[in-house]
Design a protein around this motif. Structure first.
Motif, PDB file in Angstrom:
ATOM      1  N   THR A   1       9.543   5.040 -19.604  1.00 43.15           N
ATOM      2  CA  THR A   1       9.813   5.771 -18.370  1.00 43.15           C
ATOM      3  C   THR A   1       9.044   5.068 -17.258  1.00 43.15           C
ATOM      4  N   PHE A   2       9.485   5.271 -16.020  1.00 43.32           N
ATOM      5  CA  PHE A   2       8.720   4.727 -14.902  1.00 43.32           C
ATOM      6  C   PHE A   2       8.735   5.729 -13.756  1.00 43.32           C
ATOM      7  N   THR A   3       7.745   5.609 -12.905  1.00 43.16           N
ATOM      8  CA  THR A   3       7.782   6.336 -11.646  1.00 43.16           C
ATOM      9  C   THR A   3       7.503   5.319 -10.555  1.00 43.16           C
TER      10      THR A   3
ATOM     11  N   GLY B   1       0.801  -1.218   0.000  1.00 42.53           N
ATOM     12  CA  GLY B   1       0.000   0.000   0.000  1.00 42.53           C
ATOM     13  C   GLY B   1       0.834   1.267   0.000  1.00 42.53           C
ATOM     14  N   ALA B   2       2.122   1.145   0.373  1.00 40.20           N
ATOM     15  CA  ALA B   2       2.966   2.341   0.474  1.00 40.20           C
ATOM     16  C   ALA B   2       3.963   2.450  -0.673  1.00 40.20           C
ATOM     17  N   VAL B   3       4.098   1.382  -1.444  1.00 34.03           N
ATOM     18  CA  VAL B   3       5.084   1.372  -2.525  1.00 34.03           C
ATOM     19  C   VAL B   3       4.394   0.936  -3.812  1.00 34.03           C
ATOM     20  N   SER B   4       4.640   1.685  -4.881  1.00 34.86           N
ATOM     21  CA  SER B   4       4.070   1.285  -6.170  1.00 34.86           C
ATOM     22  C   SER B   4       4.997   1.685  -7.301  1.00 34.86           C
ATOM     23  N   PHE B   5       4.797   1.046  -8.427  1.00 42.06           N
ATOM     24  CA  PHE B   5       5.562   1.344  -9.642  1.00 42.06           C
ATOM     25  C   PHE B   5       4.588   1.543 -10.789  1.00 42.06           C
ATOM     26  N   THR B   6       4.826   2.553 -11.599  1.00 39.23           N
ATOM     27  CA  THR B   6       4.081   2.684 -12.848  1.00 39.23           C
ATOM     28  C   THR B   6       5.081   2.654 -13.990  1.00 39.23           C
ATOM     29  N   PHE B   7       4.936   1.651 -14.850  1.00 37.32           N
ATOM     30  CA  PHE B   7       5.800   1.507 -16.019  1.00 37.32           C
ATOM     31  C   PHE B   7       5.021   2.009 -17.236  1.00 37.32           C
ATOM     32  N   ASN B   8       5.576   2.996 -17.921  1.00 37.83           N
ATOM     33  CA  ASN B   8       4.897   3.574 -19.084  1.00 37.83           C
ATOM     34  C   ASN B   8       5.420   2.946 -20.371  1.00 37.83           C
ATOM     35  N   GLU B   9       4.566   2.981 -21.402  1.00 41.85           N
ATOM     36  CA  GLU B   9       4.938   2.420 -22.706  1.00 41.85           C
ATOM     37  C   GLU B   9       6.190   3.089 -23.272  1.00 41.85           C
ATOM     38  N   ASP B  10       6.406   4.373 -22.926  1.00 45.93           N
ATOM     39  CA  ASP B  10       7.562   5.095 -23.484  1.00 45.93           C
ATOM     40  C   ASP B  10       8.859   4.777 -22.754  1.00 45.93           C
TER      41      ASP B  10
ATOM     42  N   TYR C   1      17.567   4.961 -12.545  1.00 50.19           N
ATOM     43  CA  TYR C   1      16.961   6.074 -11.823  1.00 50.19           C
ATOM     44  C   TYR C   1      17.551   7.398 -12.288  1.00 50.19           C
ATOM     45  N   GLY C   2      16.867   8.469 -11.935  1.00 49.05           N
ATOM     46  CA  GLY C   2      17.322   9.811 -12.298  1.00 49.05           C
ATOM     47  C   GLY C   2      18.178  10.425 -11.212  1.00 49.05           C
ATOM     48  N   LYS C   3      18.250  11.739 -11.289  1.00 48.36           N
ATOM     49  CA  LYS C   3      19.154  12.518 -10.449  1.00 48.36           C
ATOM     50  C   LYS C   3      18.928  12.286  -8.946  1.00 48.36           C
ATOM     51  N   VAL C   4      17.657  12.270  -8.535  1.00 46.29           N
ATOM     52  CA  VAL C   4      17.308  12.099  -7.125  1.00 46.29           C
ATOM     53  C   VAL C   4      18.012  10.890  -6.525  1.00 46.29           C
ATOM     54  N   MET C   5      18.091   9.817  -7.317  1.00 43.95           N
ATOM     55  CA  MET C   5      18.689   8.577  -6.826  1.00 43.95           C
ATOM     56  C   MET C   5      20.125   8.421  -7.318  1.00 43.95           C
ATOM     57  N   LYS C   6      20.785   9.553  -7.578  1.00 47.45           N
ATOM     58  CA  LYS C   6      22.200   9.530  -7.998  1.00 47.45           C
ATOM     59  C   LYS C   6      22.417   8.644  -9.229  1.00 47.45           C
ATOM     60  N   TYR C   7      21.433   8.624 -10.118  1.00 48.90           N
ATOM     61  CA  TYR C   7      21.533   7.875 -11.378  1.00 48.90           C
ATOM     62  C   TYR C   7      21.820   6.386 -11.163  1.00 48.90           C
TER      63      TYR C   7
ATOM     64  N   GLY D   1       6.642   7.683   0.256  1.00 48.30           N
ATOM     65  CA  GLY D   1       5.796   8.790  -0.168  1.00 48.30           C
ATOM     66  C   GLY D   1       6.479   9.735  -1.140  1.00 48.30           C
ATOM     67  N   ILE D   2       7.684   9.381  -1.560  1.00 54.60           N
ATOM     68  CA  ILE D   2       8.436  10.248  -2.461  1.00 54.60           C
ATOM     69  C   ILE D   2       8.427   9.633  -3.864  1.00 54.60           C
ATOM     70  N   PRO D   3       8.014  10.420  -4.872  1.00 55.38           N
ATOM     71  CA  PRO D   3       8.082   9.866  -6.224  1.00 55.38           C
ATOM     72  C   PRO D   3       9.519   9.858  -6.731  1.00 55.38           C
ATOM     73  N   MET D   4       9.945   8.733  -7.260  1.00 58.11           N
ATOM     74  CA  MET D   4      11.274   8.610  -7.844  1.00 58.11           C
ATOM     75  C   MET D   4      11.090   7.958  -9.198  1.00 58.11           C
ATOM     76  N   GLY D   5      11.759   8.484 -10.196  1.00 60.44           N
ATOM     77  CA  GLY D   5      11.521   7.935 -11.521  1.00 60.44           C
ATOM     78  C   GLY D   5      12.787   7.734 -12.311  1.00 60.44           C
ATOM     79  N   GLY D   6      12.586   7.283 -13.536  1.00 58.16           N
ATOM     80  CA  GLY D   6      13.697   7.042 -14.431  1.00 58.16           C
ATOM     81  C   GLY D   6      13.204   6.325 -15.664  1.00 58.16           C
ATOM     82  N   THR D   7      14.077   5.503 -16.220  1.00 61.20           N
ATOM     83  CA  THR D   7      13.697   4.749 -17.403  1.00 61.20           C
ATOM     84  C   THR D   7      13.853   3.257 -17.112  1.00 61.20           C
ATOM     85  N   TRP D   8      13.138   2.450 -17.887  1.00 61.06           N
ATOM     86  CA  TRP D   8      13.223   1.005 -17.707  1.00 61.06           C
ATOM     87  C   TRP D   8      13.395   0.332 -19.057  1.00 61.06           C
ATOM     88  N   GLN D   9      13.998  -0.836 -19.031  1.00 65.90           N
ATOM     89  CA  GLN D   9      14.031  -1.656 -20.240  1.00 65.90           C
ATOM     90  C   GLN D   9      14.122  -3.115 -19.849  1.00 65.90           C
TER      91      GLN D   9
END
Length: 160
Positions: free
Chosen positions: A64-66, A53-62, A91-97, A71-79
């Motif tokens: 990218t993911f969030t 209930g506290a952790v989720s992932f959304t994988f987009n067709e393009d 991951y992106g900048k927030v997670m030191k890549y 409670g903090i959104p963290m995103g990047g790309t997936w393959q």
């Protein structure tokens, strides 16, 4: 057709653990050990707010993911690669890549993504420090993973 189609939103339902050299599920003792470790790991992770209930992932067709953790959104790309048996989260900048490649396995009610324990721990430590949370839990998990060589840790996910 054991592959997982990732696009969509997934909810975390608990910690997943795999021990290397264990003959999958035929090894009853191995399965018992694994579920014992999973419940230990679950209690560590729940203490810091990684719980259903506290952790989720959304994988987009393009590609990218969030993900939302603490409670903090963290995103990047997936393959996915290796015929969708592996997934890489960059991951992106927030997670030191931080880049994490894990195995992707279909389960009866969703999927599991499992990472090498040390990779998962470095992710956890980065996320904890970003969220301003104590990392004593991370050391608890470290001592747990140190007891088992080649341990993999990750997420059990179900579609939302």
């Amino acid at each position: 057709a054991n592959s997982v189609s990732l696009p969509g939103t997934w909810s975390y339902t608990g910690a997943a653990v795999a021990l290397s050299g264990e003959s999958a599920l035929s090894n009853v003792a191995g399965a018992a050990v694994t579920s014992g470790i999973e419940s230990k790991l679950d209690s560590y992770l729940q203490k810091i707010g990684i719980k259903p209930g506290a952790v989720s992932f959304t994988f987009n067709e393009d590609k990218t993911f969030t993900s939302t953790i603490f409670g903090i959104p963290m995103g990047g790309t997936w393959q996915v690669n290796d015929d969708a048996k592996k997934v890489t989260l960059q991951y992106g900048k927030v997670m030191k890549y931080l880049s994490m490649t894990g195995t992707l396995t279909r389960t009866s009610d969703g999927c599991e993504i499992l990472f090498d324990a040390d990779r998962f721990l470095s992710f956890l430590k980065t996320a904890l420090s970003y969220a301003g949370k104590s990392s004593s839990t991370a050391s608890g998990i470290s001592s747990l993973t140190d007891s088992y060589k080649g341990m993999k840790i990750g997420y059990k996910l179900v579609r939302k």
